[in-house]
Design a protein around this motif. Structure first.
Motif, PDB file in Angstrom:
ATOM      1  N   LYS A  78       0.835  -1.199   0.000  1.00 30.56           N
ATOM      2  CA  LYS A  78       0.000   0.000   0.000  1.00 30.56           C
ATOM      3  C   LYS A  78       0.873   1.253   0.000  1.00 30.56           C
ATOM      4  O   LYS A  78       2.017   1.249   0.455  1.00 30.56           O
ATOM      5  CB  LYS A  78      -0.932   0.002   1.204  1.00 30.56           C
ATOM      6  N   THR A  80       2.316   4.451   1.300  1.00 27.01           N
ATOM      7  CA  THR A  80       2.507   5.060   2.615  1.00 27.01           C
ATOM      8  C   THR A  80       2.966   6.508   2.440  1.00 27.01           C
ATOM      9  O   THR A  80       3.235   6.969   1.335  1.00 27.01           O
ATOM     10  CB  THR A  80       3.548   4.300   3.450  1.00 27.01           C
ATOM     11  N   ARG A 167      -3.361   1.518  17.645  1.00 29.44           N
ATOM     12  CA  ARG A 167      -3.222   0.714  16.434  1.00 29.44           C
ATOM     13  C   ARG A 167      -2.732  -0.695  16.774  1.00 29.44           C
ATOM     14  O   ARG A 167      -2.151  -0.940  17.824  1.00 29.44           O
ATOM     15  CB  ARG A 167      -2.253   1.404  15.468  1.00 29.44           C
ATOM     16  N   SER A 168      -2.942  -1.609  15.826  1.00 26.10           N
ATOM     17  CA  SER A 168      -2.584  -3.007  16.037  1.00 26.10           C
ATOM     18  C   SER A 168      -1.068  -3.198  15.979  1.00 26.10           C
ATOM     19  O   SER A 168      -0.410  -2.747  15.045  1.00 26.10           O
ATOM     20  CB  SER A 168      -3.254  -3.879  14.970  1.00 26.10           C
ATOM     21  N   ASP A 170       0.513  -6.103  15.587  1.00 28.98           N
ATOM     22  CA  ASP A 170       0.835  -7.035  14.500  1.00 28.98           C
ATOM     23  C   ASP A 170       0.878  -6.320  13.159  1.00 28.98           C
ATOM     24  O   ASP A 170       1.779  -6.564  12.339  1.00 28.98           O
ATOM     25  CB  ASP A 170      -0.195  -8.169  14.446  1.00 28.98           C
ATOM     26  N   THR A 171      -0.086  -5.427  12.929  1.00 25.82           N
ATOM     27  CA  THR A 171      -0.109  -4.669  11.670  1.00 25.82           C
ATOM     28  C   THR A 171       1.099  -3.753  11.574  1.00 25.82           C
ATOM     29  O   THR A 171       1.708  -3.610  10.511  1.00 25.82           O
ATOM     30  CB  THR A 171      -1.400  -3.833  11.586  1.00 25.82           C
ATOM     31  N   LEU A 172       1.453  -3.148  12.678  1.00 20.61           N
ATOM     32  CA  LEU A 172       2.612  -2.256  12.703  1.00 20.61           C
ATOM     33  C   LEU A 172       3.888  -3.007  12.337  1.00 20.61           C
ATOM     34  O   LEU A 172       4.679  -2.551  11.509  1.00 20.61           O
ATOM     35  CB  LEU A 172       2.749  -1.645  14.103  1.00 20.61           C
ATOM     36  N   SER A 174       4.214  -5.959  10.760  1.00 18.33           N
ATOM     37  CA  SER A 174       4.189  -6.536   9.411  1.00 18.33           C
ATOM     38  C   SER A 174       4.444  -5.488   8.330  1.00 18.33           C
ATOM     39  O   SER A 174       4.957  -5.809   7.250  1.00 18.33           O
ATOM     40  CB  SER A 174       2.845  -7.226   9.161  1.00 18.33           C
ATOM     41  N   ALA A 175       4.097  -4.238   8.624  1.00 18.26           N
ATOM     42  CA  ALA A 175       4.271  -3.178   7.626  1.00 18.26           C
ATOM     43  C   ALA A 175       5.650  -2.528   7.686  1.00 18.26           C
ATOM     44  O   ALA A 175       6.025  -1.783   6.774  1.00 18.26           O
ATOM     45  CB  ALA A 175       3.208  -2.101   7.820  1.00 18.26           C
TER      46      ALA A 175
END
Length: 212
Positions: A78, A80, A167-168, A170-172, A174-175
């Motif tokens: 995505k 950024t 914020r999550s 895991d998402t942080l 992984s990105a």
């Protein structure tokens, strides 16, 4: 950090004309903390513009992704804020010109930065945020660029994005690699146009370049 703030204040105090300062760098690099410390140190009237309000919000992008090459391999992720396409640069350029012309403008009201009136007649104007690095009309009296290593950035983001913004984790995590890839490709090469470059890794403040 304090030494650099003193040097900048010396430049400001000896300047006969208004001073426009750009402070930029990737997310969690330390640029906002430095900008606030600089503002607190000033003994003259100033404007502080946070350019995060010129970043196009993710909810407007939907499932918009970018393709680019990293170490010879195709990568898709995505868009950024490390990419110029994420920033409304025409509006930012216009608003900086308004201030340089000595006029006033009202900033965009956001939860993290309440609406305020900036006055171009003030002695100092600080333009702080990632957007500043992508400006083609990069015409500032003084400019500072911040960066940090990936591990330090991630630790800072955990405290800010997870603990403070909900914020999550895991998402942080992984990105993070994709974010750093985009930063290395699209933003970091622009650092050379800045007067001062600061490496703020491991919470150690190191000036890598200074044209003061």
């Amino acid at each position: 950090m304090e030494s650099l703030i003193r040097q900048i204040n010396e430049v400001i105090n000896t300047a006969e004309n208004r001073i426009f300062i750009a402070i930029s760098g990737h997310g969690a690099s330390g640029k906002t903390s430095f900008a606030r410390r600089l503002c607190d140190s000033l003994d003259t009237d100033y404007n502080y513009m946070n350019t995060d309000t010129y970043i196009i919000e993710g909810r407007h992008l939907g499932n918009t992704y970018a393709d680019y090459t990293v170490d010879g391999s195709r990568s898709t992720f995505k868009i950024t804020a490390c990419m110029p396409i994420r920033h409304e640069l025409n509006s930012l350029t216009r608003d900086i010109k308004v201030l340089k012309n000595g006029a006033r403008l009202t900033t965009i009201d956001k939860p993290w930065d309440a609406e305020k009136v900036l006055d171009g007649s003030r002695k100092v104007t600080i333009i702080e945020g990632m957007s500043a690095a992508f400006l083609e009309d990069f015409n500032f009296d003084l400019s500072v660029y911040f960066y940090t290593d990936s591990e330090t950035e991630l630790e800072r983001r955990k405290k800010r994005d997870v603990e403070q913004r909900g914020r999550s984790l895991d998402t942080l995590i992984s990105a993070q690699k994709h974010r750093r890839d985009q930063y290395d490709l699209f933003m970091h090469p622009l650092r050379e146009k800045f007067d001062i470059i600061v490496d703020y890794s491991n919470n150690e403040f190191k000036m890598i370049k200074s044209n003061l």
